[in-house]
Design an enzyme around this catalytic site. Structure first.
Site, PDB file in Angstrom:
ATOM      1  N   LYS A  14       8.205  10.620  -0.811  1.00  0.00           N
ATOM      2  CA  LYS A  14       8.154  10.152   0.791  1.00  0.00           C
ATOM      3  C   LYS A  14       8.846   9.476   1.841  1.00  0.00           C
ATOM      4  CE  LYS A  14       6.148   6.145   0.766  1.00  0.00           C
ATOM      5  NZ  LYS A  14       5.749   4.743   0.593  1.00  0.00           N
ATOM      6  N   LEU A  54       0.124  -1.526   0.054  1.00  0.00           N
ATOM      7  CA  LEU A  54      -0.264   0.096   0.172  1.00  0.00           C
ATOM      8  C   LEU A  54       0.882   1.162  -0.032  1.00  0.00           C
ATOM      9  CD1 LEU A  54      -2.634  -0.875   2.397  1.00  0.00           C
ATOM     10  CD2 LEU A  54      -3.160  -0.696   0.039  1.00  0.00           C
ATOM     11  N   PRO A  55       0.260   2.452  -0.536  1.00  0.00           N
ATOM     12  CA  PRO A  55       0.921   3.762  -0.776  1.00  0.00           C
ATOM     13  C   PRO A  55       2.130   3.952   0.634  1.00  0.00           C
ATOM     14  CG  PRO A  55      -0.872   4.020  -1.954  1.00  0.00           C
ATOM     15  CD  PRO A  55      -0.874   2.811  -0.620  1.00  0.00           C
ATOM     16  N   LYS A  58      15.189  -0.476   4.707  1.00  0.00           N
ATOM     17  CA  LYS A  58      14.323   0.027   3.359  1.00  0.00           C
ATOM     18  C   LYS A  58      14.986   2.037   3.455  1.00  0.00           C
ATOM     19  CE  LYS A  58      11.899   1.081  -0.258  1.00  0.00           C
ATOM     20  NZ  LYS A  58      12.304   1.011  -1.885  1.00  0.00           N
ATOM     21  N   THR A  63       5.966   0.427   1.319  1.00  0.00           N
ATOM     22  CA  THR A  63       7.332   1.668   2.512  1.00  0.00           C
ATOM     23  C   THR A  63       6.995   2.545   3.540  1.00  0.00           C
ATOM     24  OG1 THR A  63       9.349   0.895   0.617  1.00  0.00           O
ATOM     25  CG2 THR A  63       9.349   2.996   2.173  1.00  0.00           C
TER      26      THR A  63
END
Ligand code: NAD
Length: 302
Positions: A251, A70-71, A176, A101
């Site tokens: 982001k 998901l975003p 990440k 992420t």
């Protein structure tokens, strides 16, 4: 571990990344039930062999494993904990693998809330992009209990080539964030160097070949050259379409800056990269957030 063929997987979020990942689970023999808010994404999932659910709750009803892609962290927390309260519909024996992420804190909140409900969960963000998602060659960076990360392996192996356990809950997200901060730094530096060469009369393909065999060699130069026409099949040669959007890179750089604040780490290069991407997004020519992140070259072009 039960045989792979008997596992029911619920897959939530079948966008650029999730579509290919779910298709690879189907190819590996898992029974995949898909849910996404987008009808287009669901049609694609159906064409790839997934069963379609009418809601997220419906998708997880008989799932042994739940994969989400998901975003952002708010969407993940709202889905599992706050709005949809998905955790109350998931079987106790099931395993949640969140591949989105998101901030390490969002991941820890999900894993703690799942543990309170008696369900195992891990964070498992990915590196590799849309092409690797489609090819099943992603790298997974896992955080969570060792036993849960082990249990996730057969599912992750169907979607990826390299699977790492970074540490406890949220550690996959930290790995990440560090990786993507470095990616932004070397992509920005690569674009800057190539533009300097072009401004001084060099052919970018010739300069790229020289630097590939010299100490400036790096992943952005080798696999993802930002100058259109130097490499085939990369976003720069397709008008910066597809790939990894500037908005998603911003982001991730925001998450890196938040992590640096929390740990009082010095990240001057990451901060510079974040500012450059922010300038690039808000360009005079309009919002460039939807372009691939290698379009940062346009910030330096004369
Ligand atoms: P995307 O926007 O293409 O896909 C996200 C999907 O989630 C969309 O189809 C959307 O409809 C769906 N969605 C949103 N809210 C939902 C909800 N409540 N319930 C069900 N579905 C919902 O994004 P993407 O590029 O596939 O990226 C997904 C995640 O992977 C992000 O966290 C991103 O940072 C990460 N990531 C992306 C790349 C890349 O190259 N695109 C690489 C590595 C990691």
């Amino acid at each position: 571990m039960e045989k792979v063929m008997s596992k029911n997987v619920a897959f939530i979020g079948l966008g650029n990344m999730g579509a290919g990942m779910a298709a690879n689970l189907v190819k590996a023999g898992f029974k995949v039930t898909a849910f996404d808010l987008s009808a287009e994404a669901l049609n694609q999932a159906k064409a790839n062999g997934c069963a379609i659910a009418s809601s997220a709750i419906d998708a997880v009803a008989s799932a042994d494993v739940i994969v989400s892609m998901l975003p952002n962290g708010q969407i993940v927390e709202n889905l599992y904990i706050h709005n949809d309260k998905l955790l109350s519909s998931i079987a106790k024996h099931a395993l949640i693998i969140d591949c989105s992420t998101i901030a390490p804190e969002n991941a820890r909140n999900l894993i703690a809330a799942a543990a309170d409900a008696g369900i195992a969960a891990i964070d498992a963000p990915v590196s590799g992009g849309v092409a690797a998602a489609a090819a099943g060659s992603l790298a997974f960076m896992c955080g969570g209990e060792e036993s849960a990360c082990e249990a996730a392996k057969p599912v992750l192996e169907a979607m990826g080539a390299n699977i790492f356990r970074a540490g406890d809950a949220g550690a996959g997200q930290v790995a990440k964030i560090c990786n993507n901060m470095l990616l932004a730094i070397h992509m920005t530096g690569t674009a800057e160097a190539l533009q300097l060469g072009m401004d001084n009369g060099l052919d970018p393909a010739v300069l790229s070949n020289i630097m590939l065999k010299s100490s400036g060699c790096n992943w952005s130069l080798e696999k993802y050259n930002p100058v259109p026409g130097v490499l085939e099949g990369v976003p720069s040669s397709n008008n910066y379409q597809g790939g990894f959007m500037v908005d998603l890179m911003l982001k991730d750089l925001g998450l890196a800056m938040e992590a640096a604040l929390a740990s009082r780490s010095s990240t001057p290069m990451g901060a510079a990269a974040r500012n450059l991407y922010s300038l690039h997004k808000n360009s005079d020519q309009g919002d460039k957030g939807a372009k691939d992140f290698s379009s940062i070259l346009e910030l330096f072009a004369k």
